[in-house]
Design a protein around this motif. Structure first.
Motif, PDB file in Angstrom:
ATOM      1  N   ALA A   1     -13.927  -3.382   7.742  1.00 54.67           N
ATOM      2  CA  ALA A   1     -13.663  -1.954   7.898  1.00 54.67           C
ATOM      3  C   ALA A   1     -12.545  -1.562   6.938  1.00 54.67           C
ATOM      4  O   ALA A   1     -11.537  -2.273   6.830  1.00 54.67           O
ATOM      5  N   VAL A   2     -12.762  -0.447   6.248  1.00 55.12           N
ATOM      6  CA  VAL A   2     -11.760   0.130   5.355  1.00 55.12           C
ATOM      7  C   VAL A   2     -11.585   1.567   5.826  1.00 55.12           C
ATOM      8  O   VAL A   2     -12.565   2.309   5.936  1.00 55.12           O
ATOM      9  N   SER A   3     -10.359   1.964   6.129  1.00 54.73           N
ATOM     10  CA  SER A   3     -10.172   3.248   6.816  1.00 54.73           C
ATOM     11  C   SER A   3      -8.877   3.927   6.402  1.00 54.73           C
ATOM     12  O   SER A   3      -7.854   3.267   6.184  1.00 54.73           O
TER      13      SER A   3
ATOM     14  N   VAL B   1      -0.499  -6.068  -2.745  1.00 53.48           N
ATOM     15  CA  VAL B   1       0.917  -5.680  -2.707  1.00 53.48           C
ATOM     16  C   VAL B   1       1.185  -4.323  -3.355  1.00 53.48           C
ATOM     17  O   VAL B   1       2.147  -3.646  -2.990  1.00 53.48           O
ATOM     18  N   HIS B   2       0.331  -3.906  -4.284  1.00 50.56           N
ATOM     19  CA  HIS B   2       0.617  -2.632  -4.956  1.00 50.56           C
ATOM     20  C   HIS B   2       0.246  -1.422  -4.079  1.00 50.56           C
ATOM     21  O   HIS B   2       0.582  -0.293  -4.423  1.00 50.56           O
ATOM     22  N   ILE B   3      -0.443  -1.665  -2.943  1.00 50.69           N
ATOM     23  CA  ILE B   3      -0.768  -0.561  -2.027  1.00 50.69           C
ATOM     24  C   ILE B   3       0.327  -0.459  -0.975  1.00 50.69           C
ATOM     25  O   ILE B   3       0.630  -1.441  -0.293  1.00 50.69           O
ATOM     26  N   GLU B   4       0.906   0.735  -0.857  1.00 48.91           N
ATOM     27  CA  GLU B   4       1.982   0.898   0.131  1.00 48.91           C
ATOM     28  C   GLU B   4       1.424   0.750   1.543  1.00 48.91           C
ATOM     29  O   GLU B   4       0.355   1.307   1.843  1.00 48.91           O
ATOM     30  N   PRO B   5       2.132   0.035   2.406  1.00 52.08           N
ATOM     31  CA  PRO B   5       1.688  -0.096   3.797  1.00 52.08           C
ATOM     32  C   PRO B   5       1.484   1.291   4.430  1.00 52.08           C
ATOM     33  O   PRO B   5       2.284   2.197   4.216  1.00 52.08           O
ATOM     34  N   GLY B   6       0.382   1.428   5.168  1.00 50.14           N
ATOM     35  CA  GLY B   6       0.097   2.694   5.841  1.00 50.14           C
ATOM     36  C   GLY B   6      -0.707   3.665   5.002  1.00 50.14           C
ATOM     37  O   GLY B   6      -1.126   4.715   5.488  1.00 50.14           O
ATOM     38  N   ARG B   7      -0.920   3.360   3.729  1.00 55.86           N
ATOM     39  CA  ARG B   7      -1.669   4.281   2.865  1.00 55.86           C
ATOM     40  C   ARG B   7      -3.170   4.218   3.171  1.00 55.86           C
ATOM     41  O   ARG B   7      -3.871   5.220   3.170  1.00 55.86           O
TER      42      ARG B   7
ATOM     43  N   SER C   1      -6.535   5.954  -4.595  1.00 52.57           N
ATOM     44  CA  SER C   1      -6.419   4.693  -5.338  1.00 52.57           C
ATOM     45  C   SER C   1      -6.492   3.506  -4.383  1.00 52.57           C
ATOM     46  O   SER C   1      -7.160   2.504  -4.675  1.00 52.57           O
ATOM     47  N   ALA C   2      -5.831   3.651  -3.236  1.00 49.59           N
ATOM     48  CA  ALA C   2      -5.852   2.566  -2.252  1.00 49.59           C
ATOM     49  C   ALA C   2      -7.268   2.351  -1.729  1.00 49.59           C
ATOM     50  O   ALA C   2      -7.746   1.210  -1.596  1.00 49.59           O
ATOM     51  N   GLN C   3      -7.957   3.458  -1.437  1.00 49.67           N
ATOM     52  CA  GLN C   3      -9.345   3.376  -0.965  1.00 49.67           C
ATOM     53  C   GLN C   3     -10.210   2.650  -1.989  1.00 49.67           C
ATOM     54  O   GLN C   3     -10.934   1.700  -1.670  1.00 49.67           O
TER      55      GLN C   3
ATOM     56  N   SER D   1       4.773  14.902  -3.343  1.00 48.80           N
ATOM     57  CA  SER D   1       3.854  16.040  -3.213  1.00 48.80           C
ATOM     58  C   SER D   1       2.542  15.604  -2.574  1.00 48.80           C
ATOM     59  O   SER D   1       2.180  14.421  -2.597  1.00 48.80           O
ATOM     60  N   ARG D   2       1.819  16.569  -2.047  1.00 51.13           N
ATOM     61  CA  ARG D   2       0.512  16.239  -1.443  1.00 51.13           C
ATOM     62  C   ARG D   2      -0.447  15.719  -2.507  1.00 51.13           C
ATOM     63  O   ARG D   2      -1.306  14.905  -2.233  1.00 51.13           O
ATOM     64  N   LEU D   3      -0.278  16.189  -3.743  1.00 47.95           N
ATOM     65  CA  LEU D   3      -1.135  15.674  -4.820  1.00 47.95           C
ATOM     66  C   LEU D   3      -0.855  14.187  -5.048  1.00 47.95           C
ATOM     67  O   LEU D   3      -1.789  13.373  -5.145  1.00 47.95           O
ATOM     68  N   ASP D   4       0.435  13.843  -5.095  1.00 42.97           N
ATOM     69  CA  ASP D   4       0.771  12.419  -5.281  1.00 42.97           C
ATOM     70  C   ASP D   4       0.234  11.578  -4.126  1.00 42.97           C
ATOM     71  O   ASP D   4      -0.302  10.481  -4.335  1.00 42.97           O
ATOM     72  N   MET D   5       0.387  12.108  -2.900  1.00 44.49           N
ATOM     73  CA  MET D   5      -0.093  11.339  -1.731  1.00 44.49           C
ATOM     74  C   MET D   5      -1.602  11.161  -1.792  1.00 44.49           C
ATOM     75  O   MET D   5      -2.138  10.099  -1.487  1.00 44.49           O
ATOM     76  N   PHE D   6      -2.312  12.220  -2.201  1.00 49.56           N
ATOM     77  CA  PHE D   6      -3.775  12.154  -2.289  1.00 49.56           C
ATOM     78  C   PHE D   6      -4.197  11.099  -3.310  1.00 49.56           C
ATOM     79  O   PHE D   6      -5.085  10.269  -3.050  1.00 49.56           O
ATOM     80  N   ILE D   7      -3.538  11.117  -4.464  1.00 49.37           N
ATOM     81  CA  ILE D   7      -3.897  10.154  -5.520  1.00 49.37           C
ATOM     82  C   ILE D   7      -3.637   8.723  -5.035  1.00 49.37           C
ATOM     83  O   ILE D   7      -4.468   7.829  -5.236  1.00 49.37           O
ATOM     84  N   LYS D   8      -2.523   8.519  -4.369  1.00 49.25           N
ATOM     85  CA  LYS D   8      -2.227   7.161  -3.865  1.00 49.25           C
ATOM     86  C   LYS D   8      -3.253   6.736  -2.821  1.00 49.25           C
ATOM     87  O   LYS D   8      -3.684   5.582  -2.775  1.00 49.25           O
ATOM     88  N   ARG D   9      -3.650   7.681  -1.965  1.00 49.52           N
ATOM     89  CA  ARG D   9      -4.621   7.342  -0.913  1.00 49.52           C
ATOM     90  C   ARG D   9      -5.979   7.010  -1.527  1.00 49.52           C
ATOM     91  O   ARG D   9      -6.634   6.031  -1.152  1.00 49.52           O
TER      92      ARG D   9
END
Ligand code: SAM
Length: 159
Positions: free
Chosen positions: A128-130, A146-152, A12-14, A2-10
């Motif tokens: 740079a963090v983007s 490693v816990h951050i998915e590549p591309g996130r 968290s990665a940030q 879901s977009r909510l899950d994607m937002f939370i992962k993004r």
């Protein structure tokens, strides 16, 4: 997903990449550039994490929570593609950019000009963090935890 899950992962990665920079004390001298103020949540995190740094913030309008509005001298209002040009050569220690839209065709346009501005604002050895990939010969891609998915989220150091 879901977009909510994607937002939370993004988000968290940030946060985790910004915390990594803080906790490992990686930043060289220089200001921090926050590209995209939005609600000001990241700005709030940056001010807490790096209390002694000047943080210069860019957005086309100010719509942040009132507790997270930078002082006038650190707020640059307008189209980032235009306004950030004045900050090339700022020798920034960190540029954080969160201006992706989620629309690939719109993000492709941003990715055609953002890398040059980010590289131009950073000092050598700055980070740079983007949320968008920054393809530029002066920006070296750094490994992400490693816990951050590549591309996130993306992490670079200026050569
Ligand atoms: N990290 C922010 C926070 O904690 O709330 C969220 C940033 S939000 C996703 C992106 C922001 O960047 C929006 O406020 C938008 O107005 C601004 N923005 C996006 N592209 C821009 C551009 N080309 N010029 C100026 N502002 C832009």
């Amino acid at each position: 997903m879901s977009r909510l899950d994607m937002f939370i992962k993004r988000m968290s990665a940030q946060r985790d990449l910004l915390n990594l920079i803080r906790d490992q004390n990686l930043l060289p001298e220089g200001p921090i550039m926050e590209v995209g103020l939005g609600n000001g949540r990241t700005y709030s995190h940056l001010t807490e994490s790096f209390p002694d740094r000047r943080i210069i913030v860019f957005d086309r309008h100010v719509a942040a929570h009132k507790s997270s509005i930078p002082q006038e001298e650190n707020l640059v209002v307008g189209e980032i593609r235009e306004t950030a040009r004045d900050f090339i050569g700022s020798e920034a220690a960190l540029v954080h950019a969160d201006i992706g839209t989620g629309y690939p065709e719109k993000d492709a346009i941003v990715m055609s000009w953002l890398p040059e501005l980010v590289a131009g604002m950073l000092r050598s050895g700055g980070y740079a963090v983007s949320g968008l990939a920054l393809d530029h010969p002066q920006l070296e891609t750094l490994p992400i935890p490693v816990h951050i998915e590549p591309g996130r989220y993306y992490f670079y150091r200026k050569i």
